[in-house]
Design an enzyme around this catalytic site. Sequence first.
Site, PDB file in Angstrom:
ATOM      1  N   GLN A 383       0.840  -1.193   0.000  1.00 24.08           N
ATOM      2  CA  GLN A 383       0.000   0.000   0.000  1.00 24.08           C
ATOM      3  C   GLN A 383       0.871   1.237   0.000  1.00 24.08           C
ATOM      4  O   GLN A 383       1.890   1.275   0.676  1.00 24.08           O
ATOM      5  CB  GLN A 383      -0.865   0.030   1.258  1.00 24.08           C
ATOM      6  CG  GLN A 383      -1.875  -1.085   1.307  1.00 24.08           C
ATOM      7  CD  GLN A 383      -2.775  -0.940   2.513  1.00 24.08           C
ATOM      8  OE1 GLN A 383      -2.290  -0.842   3.633  1.00 24.08           O
ATOM      9  NE2 GLN A 383      -4.067  -0.920   2.280  1.00 24.08           N
ATOM     10  N   ASP A 385       0.665   3.792   1.655  1.00 23.84           N
ATOM     11  CA  ASP A 385      -0.138   4.146   2.818  1.00 23.84           C
ATOM     12  C   ASP A 385       0.361   5.444   3.459  1.00 23.84           C
ATOM     13  O   ASP A 385       1.531   5.773   3.351  1.00 23.84           O
ATOM     14  CB  ASP A 385       0.003   3.003   3.836  1.00 23.84           C
ATOM     15  CG  ASP A 385      -1.214   2.887   4.732  1.00 23.84           C
ATOM     16  OD1 ASP A 385      -2.137   3.716   4.593  1.00 23.84           O
ATOM     17  OD2 ASP A 385      -1.231   1.958   5.553  1.00 23.84           O
TER      18      ASP A 385
END
Length: 642
Positions: A383, A385
């Site tokens: 991800q 993220d």
Amino acid sequence: MGQLQITLPDGSVKGFEAGVTGAEIAAAVSAGLAREALAVKVDGAVMDLNAPIPGDAPVEILTFEQPEGRQVFWHSSSHIMAQAVMELFPGAKLAIGPPIDEGWYYDFEVEKPFSPEDLEKIELKMQEIIDEDAVFRRETMNRSDAITHYREQKADYKVELLEDLEGDEVSLYYHSRFEDLCRGPHIPRTGLIKAFKLTSTSGAYWRGDEKRTMLQRIYGVSYPKKAMLDDYVKRLEEARKRDHRILGKQLELYTFSDSVGPGLVLWMPRGARMRNEIENFWREEHLRHGYELVYSPHIANLELWEQSGHTSFFTEDMFGTIDVEGRQYQLKPMNCPFHIAMYKSRLWSYRDLPLRWAELGTVYRYERGGVLHGLMRVRGLTQDDAHHFVVQEKMEEELGWLLNFCVHILRSFGFSDFDTYLSTRPDKAIGDVGDWRRAEAGLRQVLEKVGLAYDVDEGGGAFYGPKIDIKIKDALGRSWQCSTIQFDFSLPERFDLYYIASDGQQKRPFMIHRALLGAIERFFGVLIEYYAGNFPLWLAPVQVKVLPITDSINDYARQVVDRLKEHNIRAELDFRSEKVGAKIRDAELLKVPYMFIVGAREVEAETVSVRKHSAGDLGSKTIADALGLLEEEIRSKGLAAK
RNA sequence: GCCGGCGUAACUCAGUUGGUAGAGUAGCUGAUUUGUAAUCAGCCAGUCAGCGGUUCGAGUCCGCUCGCCGGCUCCA
């Protein structure tokens, strides 16, 4: 008999006798329209062509050109298929048969699943029904009568549908020897369907609930012209060529191995070069926009996941625990608890906030076997993220800023067409419902301020808060969630996060979880399909292939490659003793953006003959000019030209 | 996980009613020295996904397992 004032789409107003139908209005406009008319839209409501227009209204005749017209066409096609199935498989029970984006499906309860041979038989029967040119007819019935009616027929699914319906009156549609509970509307005659094809079958749970009966679904498409079906088949073939799983293999970007395990991506050198380019760009943009980069481990003490709520709300998606010296550790399905642990490692002032901490964090999620799909749905994913720690009052401001940043990142990759959703509270969720509603309203406001059109995905939020999702479609029109911006008031509470406010008091921050590309794996898959492997120069795994015409030019060619490499151009030399034609063909098949062809003439003039992928010969340029061309195209990411 | 389909050389695929594998591409070797999408020749290449069963004999039939594909469900 009074007169009706009918306003046509061109703005003209025409008078008609009361009781006039859409078919009659179409005929009054033109014979062509009358021939193609499928349904009629009266003041926004779609109706049967043979229904009397109820009053003065704007009226639009719908043909296959309009999306609503197509939906009616496909819906009627599903009725015809249902008739064919009922006549061939007498014990079958009807569930539902709606139109979809392209075509329709109908779900049946049958003894045995449909085989490919069954589909052929059903197609033949459908053709008979179409050849009857049967008329569709609507009738209304009292709802309780309808329930009795269908109960007698043992049509359990229809009974269940009726019991859930609102209102006293329901409609049934008849054509040929078939009837079905249906809101309609329908096309006038079965004969309007000139071409159709049953495309696939599958199991499908009644009402999408895996605890309920599995029905058998048949998908189909149909068109008013044969050529349109041919075109559909051709489009499918084209889409197949864009499929990231096929291109990934052809271009040697990534692979999977049974010896490694399903859903675990192996990035081959060419794919890894692209990933590296994507990640470098991502890091630079984040650092330029107030983010700090952090790193976290792949496993953590199970207690961390208990505190975060993952063990209660995300267990089904997690791999099993790992025993280390008698303590349980969990392979991470998310990065957030780590960033939270970092936040708690010291005291923060309101002056420090917002904190924006980003990490390309590889997480592992247990996805059930049947759902894995190339790069789009995997078990190990990275991800892009980040977590923002924000003072509560600044939350909307931060979300607005973030949404703009998100769109900037997506646009840098050439994406301009994406679908945005606001996802609200799921059934399984932590936190106070009132907080949820306030947060949802906040997200809504942010979307409207930024001016992104969006749909609401009821119950689609994460377990800790509502979110904004951006989805991008693949070659076959399936949409995949990439960006997600999630509002979180729950985890700060659970982990007792605070900062020191200007009045010296401890205050609770809110968090934002966000991923812009989503997961590198999925984003890469979407990217491959979007560009059909013809990547913009800045991303292309090989940017230039240098093709010497004979072996005697190899030295010069090598110098050209070295010069390009000095300028960070990904260049390769093709020194095989092949004809240029073959070298060009191979480079074209690998979708290399530029080919520099060098022969005696180029050595003499210190030039290269530039050939652009799928465009052809651009003529000779000095090496410096050619370099300038490449560098400018890389710098602009090829976006200016688009 | 559920329903259906599929699984033959590195890749794309042939393989008739069961009689123990074949093509093109790629790779390797050699020849060729070529001007904008395929130069030629030779060679190598397969526990026919795995395991078990039926059969004198299974790539072909049956069962189980694994993987992939299309959906269902779920999500980045």
